[in-house]
Write an enzyme that holds these catalytic residues in place. Structure first.
Site, short mmCIF file in Angstrom:
data_model
loop_
_atom_site.label_atom_id
_atom_site.label_comp_id
_atom_site.label_asym_id
_atom_site.label_seq_id
_atom_site.Cartn_x
_atom_site.Cartn_y
_atom_site.Cartn_z
N THR A 63 12.40 -7.65 -10.93
CA THR A 63 11.96 -9.04 -11.17
C THR A 63 10.69 -9.32 -10.38
O THR A 63 10.59 -8.95 -9.21
CB THR A 63 13.09 -10.01 -10.75
OG1 THR A 63 14.23 -9.71 -11.55
CG2 THR A 63 12.69 -11.46 -10.95
N CYS A 108 1.39 1.48 12.66
CA CYS A 108 2.46 2.37 12.20
C CYS A 108 2.74 3.46 13.21
O CYS A 108 3.82 4.02 13.26
CB CYS A 108 2.07 3.05 10.89
SG CYS A 108 1.60 1.85 9.69
N ASN A 139 -8.26 3.22 8.91
CA ASN A 139 -7.65 2.07 9.60
C ASN A 139 -7.84 2.08 11.11
O ASN A 139 -7.82 1.04 11.74
CB ASN A 139 -6.15 1.98 9.27
CG ASN A 139 -5.45 3.31 9.31
OD1 ASN A 139 -5.94 4.30 8.77
ND2 ASN A 139 -4.30 3.36 9.95
N GLN A 183 -7.81 -0.65 3.61
CA GLN A 183 -8.61 -1.23 4.69
C GLN A 183 -10.02 -1.61 4.25
O GLN A 183 -10.75 -2.25 5.00
CB GLN A 183 -8.70 -0.26 5.88
CG GLN A 183 -7.38 -0.03 6.59
CD GLN A 183 -6.86 -1.24 7.36
OE1 GLN A 183 -7.57 -2.23 7.57
NE2 GLN A 183 -5.61 -1.17 7.79
N ALA A 209 -1.88 -6.75 0.02
CA ALA A 209 -2.24 -8.17 0.23
C ALA A 209 -2.31 -8.57 1.69
O ALA A 209 -3.13 -9.39 2.08
CB ALA A 209 -1.22 -9.06 -0.49
N GLY A 247 0.81 -1.21 0.00
CA GLY A 247 0.00 0.00 0.00
C GLY A 247 0.85 1.26 0.00
O GLY A 247 0.54 2.23 -0.70
C1 LIG Z 1 -5.10 2.75 5.17
C2 LIG Z 1 -3.74 2.17 4.94
N1 LIG Z 1 -3.03 2.59 3.88
C3 LIG Z 1 -1.79 2.13 3.62
C4 LIG Z 1 -1.21 1.18 4.43
C5 LIG Z 1 0.16 0.71 4.10
O1 LIG Z 1 0.11 -0.54 3.46
P1 LIG Z 1 1.42 -1.45 3.41
O2 LIG Z 1 1.63 -1.98 4.81
O3 LIG Z 1 1.08 -2.55 2.44
O4 LIG Z 1 2.54 -0.60 2.93
C6 LIG Z 1 -1.91 0.72 5.55
C7 LIG Z 1 -1.29 -0.25 6.49
O5 LIG Z 1 -1.55 -0.24 7.67
C8 LIG Z 1 -3.21 1.23 5.81
O6 LIG Z 1 -3.92 0.84 6.87
#
Ligand SMILES: Cc1ncc(COP(=O)(O)O)c(C=O)c1O
Length: 402
Positions: free
Chosen positions: A254, A342, A168, A196, A217, A72
């Site tokens: 790749t 995060c 999230n 999400q 994923a 993401g």
């Molecule tokens: C709303 C949202 N966007 C982006 C991400 C980031 O995705 P990724 O962990 O695949 O980089 C997250 C991950 O917590 C998310 O909740």
């Protein structure tokens, strides 16, 4: 430490589904480089394309509109960096042919929201340092963006509107279709971070009318380190990673075929189960919400009462501190989170809760429960039974301390 473990942090990440794991293990023996011409390469390539079709089907679009990324964060960064390069006047033929009607002239404004994931917030903040005008839209008490502020911010100078489909931390779902209609009417590109939302509620890019959509994923029981970006036919895209011709020249490197295949399997399963997900998890979520509300006085449920993900329940416990609640729950085998994964480790109160008007003290005393496949009614009842004494103890301690 309790023997029992209840993982209720599925918005942070999900375990691999058994079928996904089995498919990935099988694919470890397919070692060919998916770009090679020989039979081993062709076999790997065929599997990558099957996975792309499954991801496309989940989002309601042909596979040619999907590129694989590392997740993401990369998908979101790709969109924002594309806008930077458009505004710098770079020209590029869009992914799916066409003349590259580049819609950037004079447009240097970006509209996003104050409750996005840090990978969008920081991408937008970066563009601001380069001279873009960036509006971080306010939200109401439920986390829904304020339409008046949005309409007031939109202009003939808006280059991109980027609004997350579902939050999230609190699970609030935005009306992306309406937001996209307004963005398109103003001639801007429309992006949504649907990391999400996908797999939890129906997501169809045609119906939504977006130009770009991000997914990942590992939020849908697939592997970590793999994600996708949907790009509408005709919308511009500049690669973030330059190199070989993979992904039609849009993203070099790749192919991560084992990750991609796992993603494809997870997408296939998500497509088949999205309705059941909504039905079953919303019942368990309601049981948790009602059980906690009945047993613990003075709690606050955050997020929208109805336009909310079926799996996400964010609760504030005034007078108790979030990290202490988490640690006490962890000792009892319950794994939840304060805010997002995060942001954990950060002492800052959740920017999402703060944007909804929850003060810093209450924001510090908030817990996100995010349910997923595997959570049972017995698990929910265990949480309802375990949490009240934890909250009373912490509240008593904080009263003593003050
Ligand atoms: C709303 C949202 N966007 C982006 C991400 C980031 O995705 P990724 O962990 O695949 O980089 C997250 C991950 O917590 C998310 O909740």
């Amino acid at each position: 430490m309790a023997d029992r473990r209840v993982y209720i942090d599925y918005n942070a990440t999900t375990p691999l589904k058994a079928e996904v794991k089995a498919a990935m293990i099988e694919d470890f023996d397919i070692y060919g480089n998916a770009s090679s011409m020989h039979a081993s390469g062709r076999l790997a390539h065929a599997r990558v394309e099957e996975a792309r079709a499954a991801v496309g089907k989940l989002l309601g679009t042909p596979p040619k509109n999907i590129i694989f990324t590392s997740g993401g964060s990369e998908s979101n960064n790709t969109v924002f960096q594309t806008m930077r390069r458009l505004a710098m006047g770079e020209k590029r033929t869009p992914l799916s042919g066409g003349e590259g009607k580049v819609l950037s002239e004079g447009r240097t404004e970006i509209i996003t929201t104050s409750i996005e994931h840090p990978c969008v917030l920081n991408s937008a903040a970066y563009l601001k340092t380069l001279g873009f005008k960036v509006t971080f839209l306010p939200v109401d008490e439920y986390g829904t963006i304020k339409t008046d502020a949005y309409k007031a911010a939109l202009s003939e100078r808006t280059l991109l509107v980027s609004v997350m489909m579902a939050n999230n931390e609190i699970g609030t779902i935005q009306d992306i279709k309406e937001i996209a209609q307004l963005a398109k009417a103003a001639g801007a590109w429309m992006h949504t971070d649907a990391v999400q939302a996908v797999g939890k509620i129906p997501v169809n890019v045609e119906d939504l009318g977006v130009d770009y959509l991000t997914m990942s994923a590992h939020k849908i029981y697939g592997p970590k380190g793999i994600g996708a970006l949907y790009i509408r036919e005709g919308a511009p895209l500049f690669p973030l990673i330059h190199g070989g011709h993979q992904e039609d020249g849009q993203r070099a490197g790749t192919y991560n075929n084992i990750g991609i295949l796992g993603f494809g399997k997870a997408a296939e399963l998500a497509f088949d189960s999205v309705d059941r997900y909504g039905r079953e998890l919303s019942v368990l979520r309601a049981r948790l919400r009602d059980g906690l509300s009945a047993k613990i006085p003075n709690i606050k449920i955050n997020g929208h009462p109805t336009e909310v993900l079926p799996n996400t329940l964010n609760v504030s416990f005034p007078g108790a501190e979030g990290e202490s609640i988490l640690l006490s729950m962890d000792i009892m085998g319950i794994e939840a989170s304060t805010g997002s994964a995060c942001a954990s480790g950060s002492l800052e109160p959740s920017h999402v809760l703060m944007a909804t008007g929850v003060g810093p003290e209450l924001a510090h005393g908030s817990i996100r429960f995010s349910l997923g496949w595997g959570i049972t009614q017995t698990d929910i009842d265990y949480i309802i039974e375990t949490l009240p004494p934890i909250i009373s103890r912490l509240r008593a301690m904080s009263t003593l301390a003050s």
